[in-house]
Design an enzyme around this catalytic site. Structure first.
Site, PDB file in Angstrom:
ATOM      1  N   LYS A 241      -2.233  -1.604  -3.785  1.00 21.76           N
ATOM      2  CA  LYS A 241      -3.103  -0.430  -3.737  1.00 21.76           C
ATOM      3  C   LYS A 241      -2.277   0.836  -3.833  1.00 21.76           C
ATOM      4  O   LYS A 241      -1.295   0.947  -3.115  1.00 21.76           O
ATOM      5  CB  LYS A 241      -3.864  -0.450  -2.409  1.00 21.76           C
ATOM      6  CG  LYS A 241      -4.715   0.762  -2.133  1.00 21.76           C
ATOM      7  CD  LYS A 241      -5.217   0.746  -0.723  1.00 21.76           C
ATOM      8  CE  LYS A 241      -5.936   2.052  -0.481  1.00 21.76           C
ATOM      9  NZ  LYS A 241      -6.329   2.246   0.873  1.00 21.76           N
TER      10      LYS A 241
ATOM     11  N   LYS B 227       0.846  -1.187   0.000  1.00 24.47           N
ATOM     12  CA  LYS B 227       0.000   0.000   0.000  1.00 24.47           C
ATOM     13  C   LYS B 227       0.884   1.241   0.000  1.00 24.47           C
ATOM     14  O   LYS B 227       1.722   1.417   0.875  1.00 24.47           O
ATOM     15  CB  LYS B 227      -0.906  -0.009   1.229  1.00 24.47           C
ATOM     16  CG  LYS B 227      -1.788   1.222   1.355  1.00 24.47           C
ATOM     17  CD  LYS B 227      -2.734   1.123   2.528  1.00 24.47           C
ATOM     18  CE  LYS B 227      -3.533   2.400   2.686  1.00 24.47           C
ATOM     19  NZ  LYS B 227      -4.441   2.350   3.841  1.00 24.47           N
TER      20      LYS B 227
HETATM   21  C1  PBG Z   1      -7.235   3.290   5.697  1.00 19.27           C
HETATM   22  C2  PBG Z   1      -7.660   3.213   4.276  1.00 19.27           C
HETATM   23  C3  PBG Z   1      -7.563   4.213   3.315  1.00 19.27           C
HETATM   24  C4  PBG Z   1      -8.121   3.687   2.153  1.00 19.27           C
HETATM   25  C5  PBG Z   1      -8.538   2.412   2.422  1.00 19.27           C
HETATM   26  N1  PBG Z   1      -8.227   2.116   3.745  1.00 19.27           N
HETATM   27  C6  PBG Z   1      -7.095   5.610   3.440  1.00 19.27           C
HETATM   28  C7  PBG Z   1      -5.674   5.892   3.716  1.00 19.27           C
HETATM   29  O1  PBG Z   1      -4.814   5.023   3.805  1.00 19.27           O
HETATM   30  O2  PBG Z   1      -5.418   7.093   3.913  1.00 19.27           O
HETATM   31  C8  PBG Z   1      -8.231   4.415   0.830  1.00 19.27           C
HETATM   32  C9  PBG Z   1      -9.174   3.836  -0.161  1.00 19.27           C
HETATM   33  C10 PBG Z   1      -9.488   4.742  -1.288  1.00 19.27           C
HETATM   34  O3  PBG Z   1      -8.851   5.797  -1.522  1.00 19.27           O
HETATM   35  O4  PBG Z   1     -10.425   4.409  -2.032  1.00 19.27           O
HETATM   36  N2  PBG Z   1      -8.304   2.979   6.567  1.00 19.27           N
END
Ligand code: PBG
Length: 336
Positions: free
Chosen positions: A255, A202
């Site tokens: 991601k 991520k």
């Molecule tokens: C954290 C989380 C995020 C997303 C999914 N889980 C936000 C982040 O890491 O700031 C982002 C998903 C998206 O942008 O569609 N709980």
């Protein structure tokens, strides 16, 4: 003298039937996961300004109606994100028995039982005043996210989500060891059958901005660069994946998706035996949406092309806000 080619790739593109026959990649609503925002203290679905077409749902019959419509449309898996009634420093609304996620999971499971896979995002950012994916501490006057303190909270949230009935826990904090901590806690609480879909690779991405509006989860200070990955790195993702596998992850994830097709391919080629998910994130959704609203792009063709590209890169599953549209569009046939 002109020489004519004997191998003519164009023959395989003669018409739609032959193109369909030899297509290397397929797309099905069976491989899609629909993200849903659930919010405390509202009674009607609420529009999300930066994500036209996406709503926050109250944990009541309005949520069930939306899930039912999605189910009838072919969707078989959802991932829930919570917008809680209160936030504090330790994310207690994330492991509250009556928290918005716990109530939503119970409600959906009462209606759908095992006909639908319910996944819960496991993180603290939406539930804390500081908005970080772990426990914040100070050292020499500056703030940092304490890894090992965070693991205890993440394990506690995961167990609480499993108690509510979640089929799959999806830790998204990027804390080192979070998958192992959650696996151990789940097993000790008797949830050996609950899966872990880890946000393994991520990135610290600007493409989460619309999500942070949607979930009110923007960090109050600092950023996520000390835990989420540097966009300049691909191979480092293999280290993250390897750790997650050793700690017990059942499903891996990259991601964002569209911006990181190379990483999807790299992970799939190195770990083909593990199911791989890719998250087509909020910013990737909103960019297409904005262009479509302006009439600059054909939304249906663009979304199906991008989603197919994510599959072609090596993703088995795709998390996408377009899941319902894709399911509908697929019934009308592919644009290729
Ligand atoms: C954290 C989380 C995020 C997303 C999914 N889980 C936000 C982040 O890491 O700031 C982002 C998903 C998206 O942008 O569609 N709980």
């Amino acid at each position: 003298m002109v020489s004519f080619p004997t191998l003519r790739p164009r023959r395989l593109r003669n018409n739609k039937l032959i193109r369909d026959l030899v297509a290397e990649t397929s797309l099905s609503e069976k491989n899609l996961i629909l993200p849903i925002f659930v919010k405390e203290n509202i009674s009607e679905p609420e529009k999300i300004e930066s994500m036209p077409g996406v709503f926050r749902y109250p944990p009541n019959d309005k949520l069930i109606k939306f899930v039912e419509d999605s189910y009838d449309n072919g969707i078989r898996a959802v991932i829930l994100f919570g917008v809680p009634a209160y936030k504090d420093d330790v994310a207690s609304s994330a492991y509250d028995k009556n928290g918005v996620i716990q109530r939503s999971v119970r409600l959906i499971k009462e209606t759908f039982s095992d006909r639908l896979i319910v996944i819960t995002d496991e993180c603290t950012d939406e539930y804390t005043t500081h908005g970080h994916c772990g426990m914040v501490k100070t050292y020499n006057g500056s703030f940092y996210v304490d890894n090992d303190e965070s693991l205890k909270v993440h394990a506690r949230i995961a167990v609480s989500q499993a108690e509510a009935g979640a089929d799959v826990i999806a830790p998204s904090s990027m804390m080192d060891g979070v998958v192992g901590a959650i696996r151990k806690a789940l097993d000790e609480s008797g949830f050996t059958n609950v899966l872990i879909m880890s946000y393994s690779v991520k990135y610290a991405s600007t493409f989460y901005s619309p999500f942070r509006d949607a979930a009110y989860s923007k960090p109050a200070f600092g950023d996520r660069k000390t835990y989420q990955m540097d966009p300049r790195n691909a191979y480092e993702g293999l280290k993250e994946v390897e750790l997650d596998i050793n700690e017990g992850a059942d499903i891996l994830m990259v991601k964002p998706a569209h911006t990181y097709l190379d990483v999807i391919r790299l992970v799939k080629e190195n770990y083909p035996e593990y199911p791989l998910a890719a998250y087509h994130v909020s910013g990737e959704y909103s960019m297409i949406k904005a262009a479509a609203i302006n009439g600059w792009i054909d939304e249906r063709t663009a979304v199906l092309e991008i989603t197919t590209a994510i599959r072609r890169a090596g993703a088995d599953l795709i998390l996408t806000y377009y899941a319902n549209d894709i399911a509908r569009w697929l019934r009308e046939g592919l644009p290729f």
